[in-house]
Write a protein that holds these residues in place. Structure first.
Motif, PDB file in Angstrom:
ATOM      1  N   ARG A 361       0.578  -1.217  -0.033  1.00 23.01           N
ATOM      2  CA  ARG A 361      -0.031  -0.227  -0.024  1.00 23.01           C
ATOM      3  C   ARG A 361       0.814   1.393   0.117  1.00 23.01           C
ATOM      4  NH1 ARG A 361      -5.196   1.317   1.691  1.00 23.01           N
ATOM      5  NH2 ARG A 361      -5.158   3.304   2.825  1.00 23.01           N
ATOM      6  N   ASP A 362       2.032   1.266   0.751  1.00 21.94           N
ATOM      7  CA  ASP A 362       2.895   2.535   0.755  1.00 21.94           C
ATOM      8  C   ASP A 362       3.494   2.536  -0.405  1.00 21.94           C
ATOM      9  OD1 ASP A 362       2.310   2.646   3.375  1.00 21.94           O
ATOM     10  OD2 ASP A 362       3.866   1.903   4.114  1.00 21.94           O
ATOM     11  N   HIS A 363       3.922   1.480  -1.027  1.00 19.91           N
ATOM     12  CA  HIS A 363       4.616   1.478  -2.394  1.00 19.91           C
ATOM     13  C   HIS A 363       3.792   2.241  -3.489  1.00 19.91           C
ATOM     14  CE1 HIS A 363       8.677   0.011  -1.558  1.00 19.91           C
ATOM     15  NE2 HIS A 363       8.170  -1.295  -1.298  1.00 19.91           N
ATOM     16  N   PHE A 364       2.438   1.716  -3.459  1.00 17.88           N
ATOM     17  CA  PHE A 364       1.345   2.344  -4.307  1.00 17.88           C
ATOM     18  C   PHE A 364       0.995   3.622  -4.217  1.00 17.88           C
ATOM     19  CE2 PHE A 364      -3.098   2.731  -5.704  1.00 17.88           C
ATOM     20  CZ  PHE A 364      -2.792   2.649  -7.112  1.00 17.88           C
ATOM     21  N   HIS A 365       1.106   4.098  -2.984  1.00 16.90           N
ATOM     22  CA  HIS A 365       0.794   5.595  -2.378  1.00 16.90           C
ATOM     23  C   HIS A 365       1.901   6.161  -3.068  1.00 16.90           C
ATOM     24  CE1 HIS A 365       0.120   9.026   0.115  1.00 16.90           C
ATOM     25  NE2 HIS A 365      -1.191   8.682   0.014  1.00 16.90           N
ATOM     26  N   ARG A 366       3.127   5.836  -2.756  1.00 16.47           N
ATOM     27  CA  ARG A 366       4.486   6.789  -3.124  1.00 16.47           C
ATOM     28  C   ARG A 366       4.301   6.800  -4.673  1.00 16.47           C
ATOM     29  NH1 ARG A 366       6.957   3.977   0.953  1.00 16.47           N
ATOM     30  NH2 ARG A 366       7.769   2.491  -0.490  1.00 16.47           N
ATOM     31  N   MET A 367       3.796   5.659  -5.570  1.00 19.46           N
ATOM     32  CA  MET A 367       3.889   5.916  -6.898  1.00 19.46           C
ATOM     33  C   MET A 367       2.828   7.210  -7.239  1.00 19.46           C
ATOM     34  SD  MET A 367       2.965   2.627  -9.661  1.00 19.46           S
ATOM     35  CE  MET A 367       1.363   2.630  -9.096  1.00 19.46           C
ATOM     36  N   LEU A 368       1.812   6.807  -6.747  1.00 19.50           N
ATOM     37  CA  LEU A 368       0.608   7.881  -6.815  1.00 19.50           C
ATOM     38  C   LEU A 368       1.104   9.082  -6.773  1.00 19.50           C
ATOM     39  CD1 LEU A 368      -2.689   6.240  -5.643  1.00 19.50           C
ATOM     40  CD2 LEU A 368      -1.670   6.152  -7.948  1.00 19.50           C
ATOM     41  N   GLU A 369       1.824   9.246  -5.632  1.00 18.25           N
ATOM     42  CA  GLU A 369       2.497  10.737  -5.375  1.00 18.25           C
ATOM     43  C   GLU A 369       3.431  11.281  -6.499  1.00 18.25           C
ATOM     44  OE1 GLU A 369       4.383  10.474  -1.564  1.00 18.25           O
ATOM     45  OE2 GLU A 369       2.338  11.126  -0.584  1.00 18.25           O
ATOM     46  N   LYS A 370       4.312  10.390  -6.905  1.00 20.80           N
ATOM     47  CA  LYS A 370       5.177  10.663  -8.222  1.00 20.80           C
ATOM     48  C   LYS A 370       4.420  10.876  -9.416  1.00 20.80           C
ATOM     49  CE  LYS A 370       9.326   7.775  -6.988  1.00 20.80           C
ATOM     50  NZ  LYS A 370       9.885   6.843  -7.376  1.00 20.80           N
ATOM     51  N   PHE A 371       3.090  10.233  -9.592  1.00 18.26           N
ATOM     52  CA  PHE A 371       2.483  10.647 -10.718  1.00 18.26           C
ATOM     53  C   PHE A 371       1.799  11.936 -10.695  1.00 18.26           C
ATOM     54  CE2 PHE A 371       1.301   5.830 -11.742  1.00 18.26           C
ATOM     55  CZ  PHE A 371       2.280   5.590 -12.411  1.00 18.26           C
ATOM     56  N   SER A 372       1.348  12.445  -9.424  1.00 20.71           N
ATOM     57  CA  SER A 372       0.682  13.708  -9.055  1.00 20.71           C
ATOM     58  C   SER A 372       1.957  14.653  -9.505  1.00 20.71           C
ATOM     59  CB  SER A 372       0.599  13.610  -7.689  1.00 20.71           C
ATOM     60  OG  SER A 372      -0.269  15.028  -7.498  1.00 20.71           O
ATOM     61  N   HIS A 373       3.151  14.482  -8.957  1.00 24.18           N
ATOM     62  CA  HIS A 373       4.131  15.736  -8.965  1.00 24.18           C
ATOM     63  C   HIS A 373       4.447  15.715 -10.460  1.00 24.18           C
ATOM     64  CE1 HIS A 373       7.653  17.976  -8.375  1.00 24.18           C
ATOM     65  NE2 HIS A 373       8.367  17.239  -9.033  1.00 24.18           N
ATOM     66  N   MET A 374       4.478  14.462 -11.275  1.00 26.00           N
ATOM     67  CA  MET A 374       4.637  14.485 -12.800  1.00 26.00           C
ATOM     68  C   MET A 374       3.512  15.339 -13.431  1.00 26.00           C
ATOM     69  SD  MET A 374       6.223  10.859 -13.199  1.00 26.00           S
ATOM     70  CE  MET A 374       6.076  10.865 -14.921  1.00 26.00           C
ATOM     71  N   ALA A 375       2.308  14.938 -13.087  1.00 21.69           N
ATOM     72  CA  ALA A 375       1.065  15.744 -13.445  1.00 21.69           C
ATOM     73  C   ALA A 375       1.114  17.218 -13.344  1.00 21.69           C
ATOM     74  CB  ALA A 375      -0.230  15.012 -12.986  1.00 21.69           C
ATOM     75  N   MET A 376       1.641  17.663 -12.116  1.00 21.80           N
ATOM     76  CA  MET A 376       1.708  19.002 -11.733  1.00 21.80           C
ATOM     77  C   MET A 376       2.567  19.810 -12.798  1.00 21.80           C
ATOM     78  SD  MET A 376       1.352  19.100  -7.572  1.00 21.80           S
ATOM     79  CE  MET A 376       1.395  20.956  -7.645  1.00 21.80           C
ATOM     80  N   GLU A 377       3.718  19.130 -12.991  1.00 17.49           N
ATOM     81  CA  GLU A 377       4.876  19.558 -13.833  1.00 17.49           C
ATOM     82  C   GLU A 377       4.120  19.613 -15.331  1.00 17.49           C
ATOM     83  OE1 GLU A 377       7.784  20.947 -13.213  1.00 17.49           O
ATOM     84  OE2 GLU A 377       7.345  20.746 -11.143  1.00 17.49           O
ATOM     85  N   MET A 378       3.552  18.525 -15.908  1.00 27.29           N
ATOM     86  CA  MET A 378       3.034  18.814 -17.016  1.00 27.29           C
ATOM     87  C   MET A 378       1.977  19.755 -17.295  1.00 27.29           C
ATOM     88  SD  MET A 378       2.462  14.701 -17.487  1.00 27.29           S
ATOM     89  CE  MET A 378       1.481  14.579 -19.196  1.00 27.29           C
ATOM     90  N   LYS A 379       1.245  20.022 -16.197  1.00 30.93           N
ATOM     91  CA  LYS A 379       0.161  21.084 -15.981  1.00 30.93           C
ATOM     92  C   LYS A 379       0.792  22.397 -16.173  1.00 30.93           C
ATOM     93  CE  LYS A 379      -3.835  22.962 -13.873  1.00 30.93           C
ATOM     94  NZ  LYS A 379      -4.576  23.098 -12.572  1.00 30.93           N
ATOM     95  N   LYS A 380       1.784  22.599 -15.472  1.00 30.30           N
ATOM     96  CA  LYS A 380       2.739  23.855 -15.679  1.00 30.30           C
ATOM     97  C   LYS A 380       3.204  24.138 -17.082  1.00 30.30           C
ATOM     98  CE  LYS A 380       5.183  24.795 -12.160  1.00 30.30           C
ATOM     99  NZ  LYS A 380       6.472  24.820 -11.265  1.00 30.30           N
TER     100      LYS A 380
END
Length: 559
Positions: A361-380
């Motif tokens: 669960r922790d690994h999956f959560h960290r992966m989602l956080e990375k996706f979120s960070h990447m998505a924010m950079e993509m949005k910017k």
């Protein structure tokens, strides 16, 4: 008792010293006496003319008509030419004719009429009159040529009207203009007026140095002659004889040592020195006029080419911007889901399925956080790209004249405050304050485009200010209202202040520059301000911040 001897001597003395010519004839027209002035005038010695019929001093048709005049007067007594003065033509001994003023009186001696003619040679007066008339003609010609140079709408009209005027005013047989083509080193016949109007034939294209016209162009000197027949530089001698050509005038058309062309003309009558001089002045004026028209034409063609290129560029940018914006809008639409992926139903189910597996669960959560960070950079980056595309679209529309403003009254202070509020979070994150010090002015503007102008200027101020504050002010200026956006940021070099409003221009063009941007924001802003009828400029010093001033028409409330 009257001393008739003294009277006769006195009258004879007066007769001999009279400045005007005097001739006395009898009723048959025979010369009885001629004073020295008349003898000099006609070139005869007195004894050569005494006893001769006075008509030897007249050319035809006056000679044949003279005796008839005498008989008619003696028979009828009607004075047709007696007692009056008139201009006639005299004939000298050498055969030369000359203009003279003749006044005839009649006296009767022992019932026999004696006719006394008083004669004045008016050759000089006639020449002076002709010179004055010629000067007036040439002055009028130059004035009319000046009008043609100013009023002709095209180069062809200028050339045609000018040569036609030479033919009409100077009695020129025909006049032509050749234009120099530097690419072929040829003179091209562009216009011909008068006897010949065709533009083809052997003289349509003349190499530099060939024929008389090419020689004039090569030497850059005029060729003027009143003796066409026998002139070695005019080879068409048989043609010249058959057409009765007497004079030729050819002038190089030169401006600052640059050959423009050649003006050439033939005449069936002699051309005076004054005419040659006037034609030389006209040729110089024409050279300047033609050069100016050629420059205007070249500039017009260059502008048309530039306009065509700009239209093509605008159409390309417009097309590409739309093609880019459509998929980008879709991408940006899905990015919020990736920024907060836990809101996705699938992610929730995975998290629920891993409820008892904490490590997974922790690994999956960290992966989602990375996706979120990447998505924010993509949005910017996507938002930045969308801004660039919108700016490109605006530039293309403005240059194509496809932006229409919807003007209405706008309250300056309220509109500025809305922009300050919307950008407040960005300035607070940098620790930069913002103050709206605008007054109660109302302006006539397109509210959407005014917001775009303010967002660009205030956004730039926030971008380049790391401490201090940004202040927005306004003040009335007669029919305009001036707005100022001032910051305490990095500032600009003074020599860059004009360039920053150019498309894609950036003060820091190094690959390591800190501030982002496309270099289009200020270019769009300038064009939008100018569309409103205003102006924009900036003042700044490096390290002391910058002030951007722009004007917009004040709103005048209708009564």
């Amino acid at each position: 008792m009257i001393d008739t001897t003294w009277i006769n001597e006195r009258e004879q003395a007066i007769f001999q010293v009279a400045v005007n010519g005097m001739i006395v004839i009898d009723h048959l027209g025979l010369v009885e006496s001629m004073n020295p002035a008349a003898a000099v005038m006609f070139g005869y010695a007195e004894h050569e003319i005494i006893g001769q019929n006075v008509n030897v001093l007249m050319p035809e048709p006056y000679r044949s008509q003279h005796d008839g005049y005498l008989q008619a007067f003696q028979q009828s007594g009607i004075k047709k030419i007696i007692g009056i003065g008139r201009e006639v033509v005299g004939l000298r001994k050498n055969g030369e004719m000359f203009p003279m003023w003749l006044a005839v009186g009649v006296a009767r001696i022992r019932d026999r009429p004696l006719f006394v003619g008083s004669i004045v040679d008016i050759t000089k007066k006639k020449l002076a009159d002709l010179t004055i008339e010629e000067h007036l003609l040439l002055a009028r010609l130059r004035a009319e040529m000046g009008g043609i140079l100013v009023n002709s709408s095209t180069l062809e009209e200028l050339l045609q009207a000018g040569t036609q005027l030479l033919v009409a005013r100077l009695g020129i047989a025909f006049a032509r203009i050749w234009m120099f083509d530097p690419e072929t080193n040829m003179l091209i016949l562009r216009v011909s007026s008068g006897l010949y109007t065709h533009l083809d034939g052997a003289h349509a294209r003349i190499p530099i140095g060939a024929f008389k016209i090419g020689q004039i162009a090569l030497s850059r000197t005029p060729h003027l002659t009143n003796q066409v027949i026998g002139d070695p530089r005019i080879p068409q001698q048989q043609w010249a004889k058959s057409e009765g050509m007497v004079a030729f005038a050819g002038f190089p058309l030169v401006v600052e040592d640059h050959l423009i062309g050649v003006l050439g003309m033939f005449s069936r009558q002699t051309l005076s020195d004054n005419t040659f001089k006037a034609l030389a002045c006209i040729a110089n004026e024409w050279a300047l006029g033609i050069s100016h028209r050629q420059t205007e034409l070249a500039l017009k063609h260059a502008k048309e080419a530039a306009d065509t290129a700009n239209r093509a560029k605008s159409e390309f940018l417009n097309m590409m911007s739309h093609e880019l914006r459509t998929p980008l809008t879709i991408i940006l639409g899905y990015l919020p889901l990736l920024i907060d992926p836990l809101k996705l139903p699938v992610a929730k189910k995975v998290m629920e399925s891993l409820a008892n597996q904490s490590e997974s669960r922790d690994h999956f959560h960290r992966m989602l956080e990375k996706f979120s960070h990447m998505a924010m950079e993509m949005k910017k980056s996507g938002t930045h790209l969308l801004t660039l595309i919108n700016d490109l679209l605006d530039i293309a529309k403005i240059e194509a004249g496809k932006i229409d403003l919807t003007l209405k009254p706008v309250a300056v202070a309220a509109t500025v405050q809305e922009i300050v509020d919307s950008l407040g979070l960005r300035s607070e994150e940098k620790g930069v304050g913002m103050r709206n010090l605008c007054g109660p002015e109302w302006i006539e503007a397109d509210e959407l485009r005014l917001r775009q102008i303010l967002i660009n200027l205030i956004g730039n101020a926030i971008k380049f200010t790391s401490q201090g504050e940004i202040v927005i002010r306004s003040r009335p200026l007669e029919t305009m209202v001036e707005l100022c956006v001032a910051d305490t940021g990095t500032g600009l070099p003074e020599h860059e202040l004009e360039s920053i409003f150019q498309c894609f221009y950036q003060v820091d063009q190094s690959p390591t520059r800190k501030a982002g941007g496309t270099g289009l924001g200020l270019a769009v802003t300038k064009r939008l301000v100018e569309l409103h009828g205003g102006q924009i400029h900036a003042t700044s010093r490096v390290g002391e911040g910058a002030c951007f001033y722009f004007t917009v028409p004040a709103w005048r409330q209708q009564s």
